[in-house]
Design a protein around this motif. Structure first.
Motif, mmCIF file in Angstrom:
data_model
loop_
_atom_site.group_PDB
_atom_site.id
_atom_site.type_symbol
_atom_site.label_atom_id
_atom_site.label_comp_id
_atom_site.label_asym_id
_atom_site.label_seq_id
_atom_site.Cartn_x
_atom_site.Cartn_y
_atom_site.Cartn_z
ATOM 1 N N GLY A 182 0.796 -1.220 0.000
ATOM 2 C CA GLY A 182 0.000 0.000 0.000
ATOM 3 C C GLY A 182 0.828 1.269 0.000
ATOM 4 O O GLY A 182 0.291 2.371 0.160
ATOM 5 N N LEU A 183 2.128 1.146 -0.223
ATOM 6 C CA LEU A 183 2.997 2.315 -0.322
ATOM 7 C C LEU A 183 2.673 3.097 -1.590
ATOM 8 O O LEU A 183 2.560 2.512 -2.673
ATOM 9 N N VAL A 184 2.529 4.420 -1.466
ATOM 10 C CA VAL A 184 2.299 5.288 -2.620
ATOM 11 C C VAL A 184 3.243 6.481 -2.505
ATOM 12 O O VAL A 184 3.218 7.204 -1.495
ATOM 13 N N VAL A 185 4.064 6.691 -3.532
ATOM 14 C CA VAL A 185 5.027 7.786 -3.569
ATOM 15 C C VAL A 185 4.874 8.511 -4.897
ATOM 16 O O VAL A 185 4.658 7.876 -5.937
ATOM 17 N N ILE A 186 4.950 9.855 -4.866
ATOM 18 C CA ILE A 186 5.014 10.624 -6.105
ATOM 19 C C ILE A 186 6.282 11.466 -6.078
ATOM 20 O O ILE A 186 6.741 11.900 -5.025
ATOM 21 N N CYS A 187 6.859 11.686 -7.262
ATOM 22 C CA CYS A 187 8.058 12.510 -7.402
ATOM 23 C C CYS A 187 7.792 13.597 -8.426
ATOM 24 O O CYS A 187 6.938 13.439 -9.309
ATOM 25 N N GLY A 188 8.549 14.692 -8.324
ATOM 26 C CA GLY A 188 8.341 15.829 -9.205
ATOM 27 C C GLY A 188 9.540 16.124 -10.075
ATOM 28 O O GLY A 188 10.646 15.651 -9.843
ATOM 29 N N CYS A 189 9.302 16.936 -11.059
ATOM 30 C CA CYS A 189 10.346 17.383 -11.968
ATOM 31 C C CYS A 189 10.116 18.881 -12.237
ATOM 32 O O CYS A 189 8.989 19.306 -12.443
ATOM 33 N N CYS A 190 11.168 19.710 -12.200
ATOM 34 C CA CYS A 190 12.568 19.276 -12.145
ATOM 35 C C CYS A 190 13.263 20.071 -11.044
ATOM 36 O O CYS A 190 13.042 21.268 -10.906
ATOM 37 N N GLY A 191 14.105 19.455 -10.312
ATOM 38 C CA GLY A 191 14.792 20.058 -9.197
ATOM 39 C C GLY A 191 15.054 19.014 -8.142
ATOM 40 O O GLY A 191 14.289 18.051 -7.997
ATOM 41 N N LYS A 192 16.122 19.190 -7.394
ATOM 42 C CA LYS A 192 16.532 18.177 -6.429
ATOM 43 C C LYS A 192 15.692 18.182 -5.159
ATOM 44 O O LYS A 192 15.744 17.244 -4.377
ATOM 45 N N ASP A 193 14.936 19.255 -4.897
ATOM 46 C CA ASP A 193 14.185 19.328 -3.649
ATOM 47 C C ASP A 193 12.775 19.852 -3.870
ATOM 48 O O ASP A 193 12.232 20.606 -3.064
ATOM 49 N N VAL A 194 12.157 19.424 -4.979
ATOM 50 C CA VAL A 194 10.830 19.949 -5.320
ATOM 51 C C VAL A 194 9.709 19.252 -4.561
ATOM 52 O O VAL A 194 8.554 19.667 -4.642
ATOM 53 N N GLY A 195 10.018 18.173 -3.841
ATOM 54 C CA GLY A 195 8.968 17.425 -3.162
ATOM 55 C C GLY A 195 8.163 18.279 -2.201
ATOM 56 O O GLY A 195 6.937 18.172 -2.140
ATOM 57 N N ASN A 196 8.833 19.147 -1.461
ATOM 58 C CA ASN A 196 8.127 19.972 -0.488
ATOM 59 C C ASN A 196 7.302 21.060 -1.167
ATOM 60 O O ASN A 196 6.096 21.183 -0.939
ATOM 61 N N SER A 197 7.941 21.853 -2.026
ATOM 62 C CA SER A 197 7.238 22.987 -2.631
ATOM 63 C C SER A 197 6.176 22.542 -3.629
ATOM 64 O O SER A 197 5.123 23.170 -3.747
#
Length: 702
Positions: A614-629
């Motif tokens: 049940g793990l769900v992860v999303i990632c963003g592009c582009c930048g090394k620390d965009v997960g927070n913003s």
């Protein structure tokens, strides 16, 4: 024996039909002699006729769509051209317009009568394969001066040196025997399985794996295809190396959808397995996999026979959890491919303890680590004296020419252009290997695998001579099924995520052109995620089962257009810029995502695949620390799971700053825990216009 004599003996033997060794010419990088040439097949493997097969089963209120791909077959270029505009405008359609040939290469054909048809791999092919393999070993052993020095450089520079000098392949008794037996078993099964036409290696990792700062033609995977491939041609098969390496240009600390590991824990191996290992199910090498959803996993041909992984520059000695995840997840694939790690450094340099433990624990699964610098050192050249000389000479300094044993690559020996010839002398471009470094690595993998092929041929021949059918033991259908309970207890990775019966799923928008030799023009027309089964899928906005039916769902696919010469060495740009064959230099990886910026674009809805944890992860592009913003602290979006808005305060930046863990496991109660259609759904909705677009590069599930 001179180099020219070696190359002529190996490549121009008039007693053989054709062989797989390359000789450069003044008009091109190499004149390919025979079957081992990947470049001669640059576009020839692309089928002329598209196939379309969509099977829809309706049962009550449940609908399950099975779409499949067949090894090495895909839509025609005309079909790609006709669908391209629609793909850009309609992400759902882009993902679901597809081709699908009718057969599965890994499932042996059914024979109507009780007697099995003769084995496709004949004694003549066996003898021809053995002859080609022995010629290849002879060439390498002469090139590296002697069999002893070749073994030191190519066999003994692994974490656990390979030793094929035993006869216990049917009953291995120690870790080395188990390790070599697994590799020999892998080769034997590929050779005798009637419906397997390709031997596939999937390469996953960083910019080193991608071959950056070189002409892509010189990357070690392509060197292997040109030289090692001739052995498989003699067996009536094709050797394909799928290079899924991606650099950090998309903000990844590692590589996209095979990325981010090191101190950030699991993304690398999540994405590795999802993008290459899990996606093997629908085909790591298939061009058509870009245009169709995969079939049910039970009905799809496995692809990868061996997995290569490289991310050692960023691991800093702390990658035992990621390496162990990789090993364990690969064994959950139908072919249970051995995992081999490519380390550009020195054995024991910050990783010895963890690699030693893993090599011992997972020897029976074929795990091992190759150390490139140790390979050079093992040849006996006195690098220390050169570094302390006057003037000092560091063979591994950036841009240095010649490795101390040879001045340039084998194919560089016959290159007449001075600029190109000089480029083929470089050992290390910077932290990326140059053609000389890649040649040693290509030779090391090829040498080990050729040794394993020869042992497999001996075992197959023994069965044939004894009147037994080798398929009864080694065909793909006879491979024992691996369950998570069969694996040892993990010593480094999180058991919740690395002890599973299915590898993770991943929808990856950061494209890697997969294998240009197979894909041809399809990739550039499709601009869709990497090969194979991408796990989650974009749900059809008009589907009756879409829980957000009737809401605006108008996100669009985005893909970064790279400069043609991005990350190609200047010498090679100078040489190839105006040549007709310049395409061989272009790198394959590029940034991408599914994107929106305005509230009027609404939401994107993902139908999540079957999950075990049940793990769900999303990632963003582009930048090394965009997960927070982009996700966790973004007031202009809502993220919903099974129609329930998730609380951003519960999100974790994980496993690296580019990504956010939305759920660590299945919800235990509430509407979000209910899946009346049998599927879980993830939705991301833009509720206010934003100054910058939101771009989702990956959706990862376990």
């Amino acid at each position: 024996m001179s180099y020219r004599q070696v190359s002529q003996e190996y490549g121009d033997d008039s007693d053989d039909d054709e062989v797989g060794f390359e000789l450069p010419t003044s008009s091109g990088p190499a004149r390919q002699l025979g079957a081992g040439s990947a470049l001669n097949r640059l576009y020839s493997s692309t089928p002329k006729m598209p196939y379309l097969q969509i099977v829809v089963f309706l049962s009550g209120l449940l609908a399950v769509y099975f779409y499949g791909v067949h090894e090495g077959k895909g839509a025609s270029v005309d079909l790609m051209n006709s669908n391209h505009n629609d793909a850009d405008d309609n992400p759902f359609r882009a993902f679901h317009d597809a081709t699908s040939p009718p057969t599965d290469p890994a499932i042996p054909s059914q024979i109507d009568n009780d007697e099995q048809a003769p084995m496709k791999f004949t004694m003549d092919q066996l003898q021809a394969t053995r002859s080609e393999a022995q010629k290849f070993l002879t060439m390498l052993e002469s090139y590296y001066t002697s069999p002893e020095q070749t073994s030191n450089m190519l066999l003994n520079a692994w974490n656990d040196p390979w030793d094929f000098n035993h006869d216990n392949y049917n009953a291995p008794s120690n870790s080395n025997e188990h390790r070599t037996s697994k590799l020999v078993d892998t080769m034997a099964r590929a050779l005798v399985t009637d419906d397997q036409s390709k031997f596939l290696i999937g390469g996953i990792g960083s910019s080193v794996m991608a071959g950056h700062d070189n002409c892509h033609y010189d990357a070690y995977q392509n060197q292997m295809m040109r030289n090692f491939g001739g052995i498989w041609e003699k067996a009536g098969m094709e050797f394909v190396f799928q290079n899924a390496g991606e650099g950090g240009g998309c903000g990844d600390r590692e590589c996209a959808c095979l990325e981010t590991l090191t101190n950030d824990a699991v993304t690398a191996t999540f994405l590795i397995v999802t993008d290459c290992l899990h996606n093997h199910v629908s085909q790591i090498s298939s061009s058509s996999s870009y245009f169709t959803l995969p079939k049910s996993r039970k009905n799809v041909s496995p692809d990868c026979d061996i997995i290569h992984y490289e991310w050692t520059y960023f691991e800093h000695g702390g990658a035992a959890p990621q390496h162990e995840q990789l090993i364990r997840w690969t064994q959950m694939l139908p072919k249970q491919p051995p995992a081999h790690i490519y380390n550009t450094g020195v054995r024991g340099n910050g990783q010895g303890n963890s690699d030693d433990k893993l090599s011992e624990l997972y020897a029976k699964y074929g795990y091992n680590v190759w150390f490139q610098r140790t390979g050079f050192d093992n040849g006996g050249h006195d690098y220390a004296s050169e570094r302390n000389g006057d003037p000092p000479l560091d063979r591994f300094a950036w841009g240095q020419h010649g490795d101390g044993y040879h001045e340039r690559t084998r194919y560089g020996e016959l290159e007449t252009d001075e600029i190109r010839r000089g480029s083929l002398e470089v050992v290390m471009r910077n932290w990326h290997p140059g053609p000389m470094g890649f040649q040693l690595t290509a030779d090391a993998f090829s040498y080990v695998y050729t040794k394993a092929i020869l042992k497999a041929l001996d075992l197959i021949e023994q069965d044939m001579n004894d009147g037994n059918d080798p398929r009864d033991k080694w065909t793909a259908s006879e491979r024992p099924m691996m369950l998570k309970r069969d694996l040892p207890d993990p010593i480094a990775c999180d058991a919740e995520y690395c002890t599973v019966d299915e590898p993770p799923g991943c929808l990856n928008f950061e494209v890697s052109m997969a294998d240009v030799f197979d894909i041809g023009l399809h990739y550039r027309q499709s601009r869709l995620p990497t090969y194979g089964n991408w796990g989650a899928r974009i749900e059809d906005p008009q589907d009756d089962l879409n829980p957000h039916l009737g809401e605006v769902q108008n996100w669009s696919l985005w893909h970064e257009e790279n400069d043609f010469w991005k990350l190609v060495a200047k010498e090679d740009i100078s040489y190839y810029r105006n040549r007709e064959d310049k395409e061989i230099c272009k790198h394959l990886d590029a940034c991408g995502g599914i994107s929106a910026q305005k509230a009027e674009e609404g939401m994107v809805v993902f139908r999540l695949p079957k999950m075990e944890v049940g793990l769900v992860v999303i990632c963003g592009c582009c930048g090394k620390d965009v997960g927070n913003s982009m996700f966790k602290s973004n007031p202009d979006i809502e993220i919903l799971y099974n129609t329930v808005k998730l609380n951003p305060d519960t999100f974790e930046i994980w496993p690296n700053p580019k990504c956010v863990r939305l759920l660590p496991r299945f919800p235990a109660s509430g509407r979000e825990s209910e899946t009346p259609t049998g599927h879980a759904y993830l939705a991301i909705k833009v509720v206010n216009d934003m100054s910058q677009p939101i771009r989702v590069s990956h959706v990862i599930t376990v």
